[in-house]
Write a protein that holds these residues in place. Sequence first.
Motif, mmCIF file in Angstrom:
data_model
loop_
_atom_site.group_PDB
_atom_site.id
_atom_site.type_symbol
_atom_site.label_atom_id
_atom_site.label_comp_id
_atom_site.label_asym_id
_atom_site.label_seq_id
_atom_site.Cartn_x
_atom_site.Cartn_y
_atom_site.Cartn_z
ATOM 1 N N PHE B 139 0.444 -0.745 -0.506
ATOM 2 C CA PHE B 139 0.056 0.159 -0.248
ATOM 3 C C PHE B 139 0.543 1.681 -0.162
ATOM 4 O O PHE B 139 1.453 1.200 0.796
ATOM 5 C CB PHE B 139 -0.904 0.080 1.512
ATOM 6 N N ASP B 140 0.496 1.916 -0.763
ATOM 7 C CA ASP B 140 1.226 3.708 -1.137
ATOM 8 C C ASP B 140 0.230 4.914 -0.697
ATOM 9 O O ASP B 140 -1.194 4.219 -1.582
ATOM 10 C CB ASP B 140 1.791 3.556 -1.983
ATOM 11 N N PHE B 141 0.024 5.406 -0.025
ATOM 12 C CA PHE B 141 -1.047 6.625 -0.441
ATOM 13 C C PHE B 141 -0.840 7.822 -1.016
ATOM 14 O O PHE B 141 -1.623 8.621 -1.526
ATOM 15 C CB PHE B 141 -1.194 7.524 0.976
ATOM 16 N N HIS B 142 -0.250 7.208 -2.216
ATOM 17 C CA HIS B 142 0.639 8.459 -3.275
ATOM 18 C C HIS B 142 0.207 7.564 -4.345
ATOM 19 O O HIS B 142 0.633 6.660 -4.747
ATOM 20 C CB HIS B 142 2.257 8.160 -3.430
ATOM 21 N N GLU B 143 -1.092 7.967 -4.674
ATOM 22 C CA GLU B 143 -1.937 7.596 -6.698
ATOM 23 C C GLU B 143 -1.080 7.581 -7.116
ATOM 24 O O GLU B 143 -0.877 5.903 -7.913
ATOM 25 C CB GLU B 143 -3.070 8.180 -6.439
ATOM 26 N N GLN B 144 -0.363 8.532 -7.645
ATOM 27 C CA GLN B 144 0.692 7.943 -9.018
ATOM 28 C C GLN B 144 1.996 7.276 -8.834
ATOM 29 O O GLN B 144 2.061 6.658 -9.896
ATOM 30 C CB GLN B 144 1.495 9.810 -9.337
ATOM 31 N N ARG B 145 2.426 7.302 -7.293
ATOM 32 C CA ARG B 145 3.702 6.531 -6.930
ATOM 33 C C ARG B 145 2.663 4.615 -6.957
ATOM 34 O O ARG B 145 3.375 3.827 -7.602
ATOM 35 C CB ARG B 145 3.241 6.469 -5.939
ATOM 36 N N ALA B 146 1.434 4.367 -6.513
ATOM 37 C CA ALA B 146 1.267 3.154 -6.398
ATOM 38 C C ALA B 146 0.474 2.755 -8.152
ATOM 39 O O ALA B 146 1.407 1.875 -8.275
ATOM 40 C CB ALA B 146 -0.210 3.408 -5.930
ATOM 41 N N ALA B 147 0.935 3.726 -8.590
ATOM 42 C CA ALA B 147 -0.014 3.483 -10.333
ATOM 43 C C ALA B 147 1.751 3.034 -11.047
ATOM 44 O O ALA B 147 1.184 2.026 -11.912
ATOM 45 C CB ALA B 147 -0.581 4.698 -11.039
ATOM 46 N N SER B 148 2.830 3.812 -11.341
ATOM 47 C CA SER B 148 3.890 3.563 -11.263
ATOM 48 C C SER B 148 4.862 2.564 -10.690
ATOM 49 O O SER B 148 4.827 1.588 -11.987
ATOM 50 C CB SER B 148 5.097 3.680 -11.247
ATOM 51 N N ALA B 149 4.072 2.286 -9.555
ATOM 52 C CA ALA B 149 4.716 0.436 -8.943
ATOM 53 C C ALA B 149 4.029 -0.466 -10.114
ATOM 54 O O ALA B 149 4.568 -1.736 -10.257
ATOM 55 C CB ALA B 149 3.851 0.747 -7.422
ATOM 56 N N ARG B 150 2.487 -0.098 -10.233
ATOM 57 C CA ARG B 150 1.728 -1.546 -11.176
ATOM 58 C C ARG B 150 2.254 -1.905 -12.016
ATOM 59 O O ARG B 150 2.545 -2.757 -12.202
ATOM 60 C CB ARG B 150 0.418 -0.886 -10.557
ATOM 61 N N GLU B 151 2.918 -0.480 -12.712
ATOM 62 C CA GLU B 151 3.241 -0.547 -14.385
ATOM 63 C C GLU B 151 4.756 -1.657 -14.184
ATOM 64 O O GLU B 151 4.298 -2.649 -14.820
ATOM 65 C CB GLU B 151 3.487 0.882 -14.814
ATOM 66 N N ASP B 152 4.863 -1.345 -13.145
ATOM 67 C CA ASP B 152 6.136 -2.216 -12.801
ATOM 68 C C ASP B 152 6.502 -3.373 -12.922
ATOM 69 O O ASP B 152 6.863 -4.049 -13.081
ATOM 70 C CB ASP B 152 7.367 -1.131 -11.583
ATOM 71 N N PHE B 153 5.498 -3.642 -11.542
ATOM 72 C CA PHE B 153 5.753 -5.248 -11.916
ATOM 73 C C PHE B 153 4.638 -5.655 -12.948
ATOM 74 O O PHE B 153 4.859 -6.861 -13.724
ATOM 75 C CB PHE B 153 4.425 -5.357 -10.102
ATOM 76 N N GLU B 154 3.656 -5.220 -13.295
ATOM 77 C CA GLU B 154 3.441 -5.634 -15.012
ATOM 78 C C GLU B 154 5.043 -5.993 -15.921
ATOM 79 O O GLU B 154 5.049 -7.079 -16.327
ATOM 80 C CB GLU B 154 2.631 -4.634 -15.498
#
Lengths: 456, 311
Positions: B139-154
């Motif tokens: 979990f991260d409270f930063h929406e954009q950071r979470a999205a970037s992380a999701r892209e990375d895991f993809e």
Amino acid sequence: MSQNNSQSDSIQNPRVTWEGCSVLLDINDGDRLVFARLSAGSTLKIGNKTYSLQPLIGCPFGSLFQVENGDQGHCLARFVPSIEGNNIQEKGDFESQDEIKDNRALVDNNKAQSLTGEEINAMRSQGATGDEIVEALIANSATFEKKTLFSQEKYRLKKQKKYAPKVLLRRPFARSICEAYFKKYPARIGFLRVDALSLLLSMANVSANSDVLVVDMVGGLLTGAVAERLGGTGYVCSTYLGSTPYSIDIVRIFNLSNEICKRIVRSPLTDLSLSQNGTSEQIHQQGDEINQQGDEINMECLSNNQMSSSVGMEEISPTENDTSDVISETTVSPVNKTGKSTKAGNKAPKQAIDLWKENGFSSLIIAAPELDLWSLLKDLLPLLANSAPFAIYHQYLQPLATCMHNLQLGKMAIGLQISEPWLREYQVLPSRTHPCMQMSAFGGYILSGIKICSSS
Amino acid sequence: MLPIDPTKKISFTRHICDGDLVVVYERHDNMKAIKVCQGSVLQNRFGVFKHSDWIGKPFGSKVFSNKNGFVYLLAPTPELWTLVLSHRTQILYIADISFVIMYLEIVPGCMVLESGTGSGSLTTSLARAVAPTGHVYTFDFHEQRAASAREDFEKTGLSSLVTVGVRDIQGEGFPDEFSGLADSVFLDLPQPWLAIPSAGKMLKPDGVLCSFSPCIEQVQRACDSLRSNFTDIKTFEILLRTYEVREVKMDCSQGDEAKPGSILPRKRPQRAIEKGNEQDKLSSQTVMARPCSEAKGHTGYLTFARLKCLS
């Protein structure tokens, strides 16, 4: 709940003990560490009394046990601390009241305690609990009230260890096994500290489905730790020079399921080598014979162990008792061998060996303090898939430096690095935070790198 | 990145395909992650590299540019990923990461909670440790950071092992649905003590929590709040000292020119070897190691604690 866990195969890491499971018993906050296999007949000796380990079966790991006076005499009983432990209040007190007291009034004349040894023994024979004796000692201490709250707590803890020992039931994991050995018998695991072991596993990219080649001359700690990470997938192949496999006895201390144990195999290096396809049949036969011999020798070792201590029970304990005076004897009665004995370390199946020859291993870890590293590595590196990482442990720097230099010259690997981990523990207490006074100054060196395609 | 799919496992027969993620290695301190794409090129100080030249080569190959410069193409691992990922936050490095995985007792099948996600450096190693059957909820409270992380895991192929949530764990705690289900919890938060009560609820009895903090004051407060529900509270600092190795010529001659005992470092040791020792009869070659003069002096304190077993 506990019953369901007796079949450990379905559950990767059960959190409740079962009959036949391996446990780590932490007696008095790490003063003594004992590996044991739980059964109806297994016992543990604390001081001059022997306690049955039966009450520990079916209990969750992390449970705390205390000596209690039951109907059939002394026994270990589950001790459940309250959530609002006295800790909280005490810690609060430390902060508010502590400053006024210091040690100016303390005189070391050995007269502070008025309770004599005979009186304590008398209390015991009248059935007083350990906690009651501790309270009596405090009440009869002339100096207790003059101590700071912090040293009062220290005093209480010291007396509690002696008169009311606590046994903590812990899961045998790579972490706890490595720490226990490092603390008590570091030489048996080649002085491999837990942070160095962690680094080996990470640097070699040990992950599910990988085929990890290891040279484990640290008693099986490395093999067990790799198997734990594989979780019943892939293989850990422990290879050896000559005809007798290196001992992997420590593997038995891990609670590895049958599924995981099947993935721990052993193979002599000659069988793995790529060049020997032609005469492999003959070599296999020879190997088999020798291996059988090797196994017999191993079995003998085991039964010797059994005579001296016990199978599946490894006593780790200091021979002389530095801090805790309660433990005078460290012998443990033998545990019966009925506990499930999954056989880890079978000979690697031919199919698997053929696959490794075709595909290469996905990583390599060496912890072989007694072998010539460079000549070993020259033989092992070709067995690794290209781009596969490797990590080599040694307690001396020079052999790793030589290896690194040769690898560079031969352009066999990149990303080469020798690292030495440094681990420092801290005491964290209100107004009393500082690094621990004692620390391990050395945990070993690691050479890591990535194999590249040979330029030819 | 992980051999979840056996066909992607590195082997003698596995070759780089269109769409593969590769780590381009220039030097140990200069690497880059690149998705191989037919028709694409990589341009760096060594020249222009055509991706099409890479396809079909085994991982671990040396490949050349139009100017005959070269790089190596490596299969990605969590360790390499930590060196190449884009830093959106301060990240954890290998010493801390490996120790955290070991001390949190994470093995395949475990369920792990993490906050914050940050740049996903630790998350990648957590995913490797729980694979193939476990899961990491980060979990991260930063929406954009979470999205970037999701892209990375993809990109790294870890999506099936990691779920990224947007949530303020310090403010709201972990979601109730994970109550009593977590084997381990990792906190890298500015005020970890705010999240510790929730972490305690999430953990199974005897489960382990880790809190990473750069400052000792944070550790102090975290430990205060841990004492009520946790036991076996330990704080560590782990650092790595690295060594440089070189072959040096130790002069043994008594001649006028050479000062006795002086060490003459060789920049290109291979030349010396190729030449042979004939003209160096009066000197000996020795491989020596010494600690590198620069190192990270501090990353953070790692505080571990075990949830008390009360049932």
